[in-house]
Design a protein around this motif. Structure first.
Motif, short mmCIF file in Angstrom:
data_model
loop_
_atom_site.label_atom_id
_atom_site.label_comp_id
_atom_site.label_asym_id
_atom_site.label_seq_id
_atom_site.Cartn_x
_atom_site.Cartn_y
_atom_site.Cartn_z
N GLU A 82 0.86 -1.18 0.00
CA GLU A 82 0.00 0.00 0.00
C GLU A 82 0.90 1.23 0.00
O GLU A 82 2.12 1.12 0.13
CB GLU A 82 -0.95 -0.03 1.20
CG GLU A 82 -0.27 -0.13 2.56
CD GLU A 82 -0.10 1.22 3.21
OE1 GLU A 82 -1.09 1.93 3.40
OE2 GLU A 82 1.06 1.58 3.53
N ARG A 258 -11.36 -1.28 8.94
CA ARG A 258 -10.53 -1.54 7.77
C ARG A 258 -9.35 -2.39 8.17
O ARG A 258 -8.99 -2.46 9.35
CB ARG A 258 -10.05 -0.22 7.16
CG ARG A 258 -11.14 0.83 7.04
CD ARG A 258 -11.71 0.99 5.67
NE ARG A 258 -10.83 0.55 4.62
CZ ARG A 258 -9.75 1.19 4.23
NH1 ARG A 258 -9.41 2.32 4.78
NH2 ARG A 258 -9.03 0.71 3.27
N ILE A 308 -7.54 4.84 -3.79
CA ILE A 308 -8.52 4.31 -4.73
C ILE A 308 -7.87 3.16 -5.50
O ILE A 308 -6.72 3.29 -5.92
CB ILE A 308 -8.93 5.41 -5.74
CG1 ILE A 308 -9.53 6.61 -5.03
CG2 ILE A 308 -9.89 4.85 -6.80
CD1 ILE A 308 -9.65 7.84 -5.93
P1 AMP Z 1 -6.65 -0.62 1.18
O1 AMP Z 1 -5.26 -0.12 0.95
O2 AMP Z 1 -6.73 -2.05 1.58
O3 AMP Z 1 -7.43 0.30 2.07
O4 AMP Z 1 -7.37 -0.58 -0.23
C1 AMP Z 1 -7.71 0.61 -0.89
C2 AMP Z 1 -8.31 0.26 -2.22
O5 AMP Z 1 -7.36 -0.41 -3.02
C3 AMP Z 1 -9.48 -0.69 -2.14
O6 AMP Z 1 -10.67 -0.01 -1.92
C4 AMP Z 1 -9.45 -1.35 -3.51
O7 AMP Z 1 -10.11 -0.53 -4.44
C5 AMP Z 1 -7.98 -1.36 -3.84
N1 AMP Z 1 -7.41 -2.70 -3.58
C6 AMP Z 1 -6.99 -3.21 -2.41
N2 AMP Z 1 -6.51 -4.46 -2.59
C7 AMP Z 1 -6.67 -4.77 -3.88
C8 AMP Z 1 -6.39 -5.91 -4.70
N3 AMP Z 1 -5.81 -7.00 -4.21
N4 AMP Z 1 -6.68 -5.83 -6.02
C9 AMP Z 1 -7.24 -4.74 -6.57
N5 AMP Z 1 -7.54 -3.63 -5.85
C10 AMP Z 1 -7.26 -3.64 -4.53
#
Ligand code: AMP
Length: 421
Positions: A82, A258, A308
């Motif tokens: 991330e 989350r 996003i």
């Molecule tokens: P997060 O960093 O887990 O809060 O995720 C933020 C956003 O990243 C999520 O709302 C998804 O749109 C996208 N995302 C997270 N993990 C994945 C994944 N493995 N594949 C595609 N999109 C992802």
């Protein structure tokens, strides 16, 4: 050996999809510019310790999803799962608070998580993110969420609604954690194995479990919003009032949690509504992380951000109109004219036109067929007789008209033809 294939869960983007992705990225930069955000790029690889410390040891990401390795210098490294951890590291490393009290950054790029691949879930995916450092108030959250919603709308997402919750400050979370464990402990046998394990290490994560048996138990669990202190409550109320005033559609969702440990107070998510992305799948997640900069060795610095998922956004948002195609197709009538045809193509490209030639040569007919296929409106026929006289044939492929044009008048003639439609 069989032909090599892309790693499972990782994908190529061919030009039509790349065009959609690049268009969304350009729109994101443009909206962010209007909100005063600058773009930061951080490395794809960071020390493993950075993610363990920020995301949290007992999260899914750190427990089982990171691409971690020891490099040839014996350093423990990880492909970033991330963006926030690296951005915060950079903020601290460059002591950015000494240069400005409030910092607004966006970032974009690939992220890596070894999740089970599914529609909208990949092992390499891309995020568009934003972070705002230095402002503790609810209006900072509101401004950031307003920027997010504006971008999603301009990206073509219909029906954007923000789901909001507050995790409170450390005090509220301590009290809530206690109450949650008291509620869950007697129900332990009904929980999934993962959740039973988490009950001791990170009980809030049980709320986030997708397992049906967990969801049933969690439905009646105490709610964090009943544990907020007066300041947490005021922050949440201030944010909701600001979003109302800014006409940003939002809804309180007290069960929202989350998968990352660093959040406090504001938490938000935007989900897909029908269409290709499931209604439970989040296209964006974000929140406030007032303690993270200090954890990473900086001074206490409030911050709020979101990320996003680009691939999920592409499932929700219609692709933009296709970019204008080839302006002119240059046809060498015979093999002897091929080099001169290339020179003419180059001159026109220098003028900013999109020009193709068929470098394989071939018959006049096959070259014109190819011109048609790439959507060219004009063709230039370059023959030896014409070259000797310093002219070429300019053909309008749709009207089927053709006329002779001097090479030095070519640019003006093409411009005139293009503006005629
Ligand atoms: P997060 O960093 O887990 O809060 O995720 C933020 C956003 O990243 C999520 O709302 C998804 O749109 C996208 N995302 C997270 N993990 C994945 C994944 N493995 N594949 C595609 N999109 C992802």
């Amino acid at each position: 050996m069989s032909a090599p294939r892309a790693v499972k869960g990782m994908h190529d983007l061919l030009p039509d999809r790349t065009a959609h992705a690049a268009w969304l990225e350009a729109r994101f930069r443009e909206v962010a510019r209007r909100w005063g955000f600058g773009e930061i790029r951080t490395p794809v690889v960071e020390p493993t310790e950075l993610f363990v410390r920020s995301i949290g040891e007992s999260t899914d990401i750190v427990e089982k999803e990171m691409y971690s390795f020891v490099d040839k210098g014996q350093d423990a490294l990880t492909l970033r799962p991330e963006g926030t951890a690296g951005v915060v590291r950079a903020y601290v490393e460059h002591a950015v608070w000494t240069q400005e009290p409030v910092t607004r950054w966006i970032y974009m790029g690939p992220m890596f998580r070894r999740e089970r691949p599914a529609r909208g879930r990949y092992r390499q995916f891309h995020q568009l993110g934003a972070e705002l450092f230095g402002d503790p108030g609810p209006y900072a959250d509101a401004e950031l969420i307003d920027m997010l919603v504006t971008f999603l709308r301009e990206a073509g997402v219909a029906d954007v609604e923000v789901l909001l919750n507050s995790l409170g400050g450390p005090e509220a979370r301590r009290a809530y954690r206690h109450a949650l464990v008291e509620y869950l402990e007697p129900r332990r046998p009904a929980l999934s194995a993962d959740s039973q394990r988490r009950l001791a290490s990170n009980p809030l994560r049980v709320l986030d479990s997708k397992a049906p048996e967990d969801r049933e138990v969690v439905a009646h669990a105490p709610r964090i919003t009943d544990f907020l202190n007066a300041e947490d409550r005021a922050h949440l109320d201030g944010l909701r009032a600001a979003l109302d005033r800014l006409q940003v559609p939002h809804r309180l969702e007290p069960t929202l949690v989350r998968g990352l440990d660093y959040y406090d107070r504001t938490l938000f998510e935007v989900r897909g509504r029908g269409g290709e992305l499931g209604a439970q799948d989040a296209v964006c997640g974000g929140g406030r992380y007032d303690g993270l900069v200090e954890t990473m060795g900086g001074p206490p610095t409030p911050a709020v951000g979101f990320a996003i998922g680009l691939e999920r956004l592409m499932l929700l948002a219609p692709p933009p109109p296709p970019p204008p195609g080839t302006d002119v197709f240059v046809v060498a009538v015979g093999a002897a004219e091929r080099l001169e045809a290339a020179v003419i193509a180059r001159e026109l490209r220098a003028e900013g036109l999109s020009v193709e030639t068929d470098l394989r040569g071939g018959s006049l007919r096959s070259q014109l067929r190819r011109a048609d296929r790439v959507g060219a409106r004009l063709a230039l026929l370059v023959g030896s007789d014409e070259l000797a006289r310093g002219v070429v044939q300019l053909r309008d492929l749709r009207a089927g008209r053709q006329r002779e044009v001097g090479r030095d008048a070519l640019r003006a003639a093409i411009r005139a033809e293009r503006s005629a439609t």
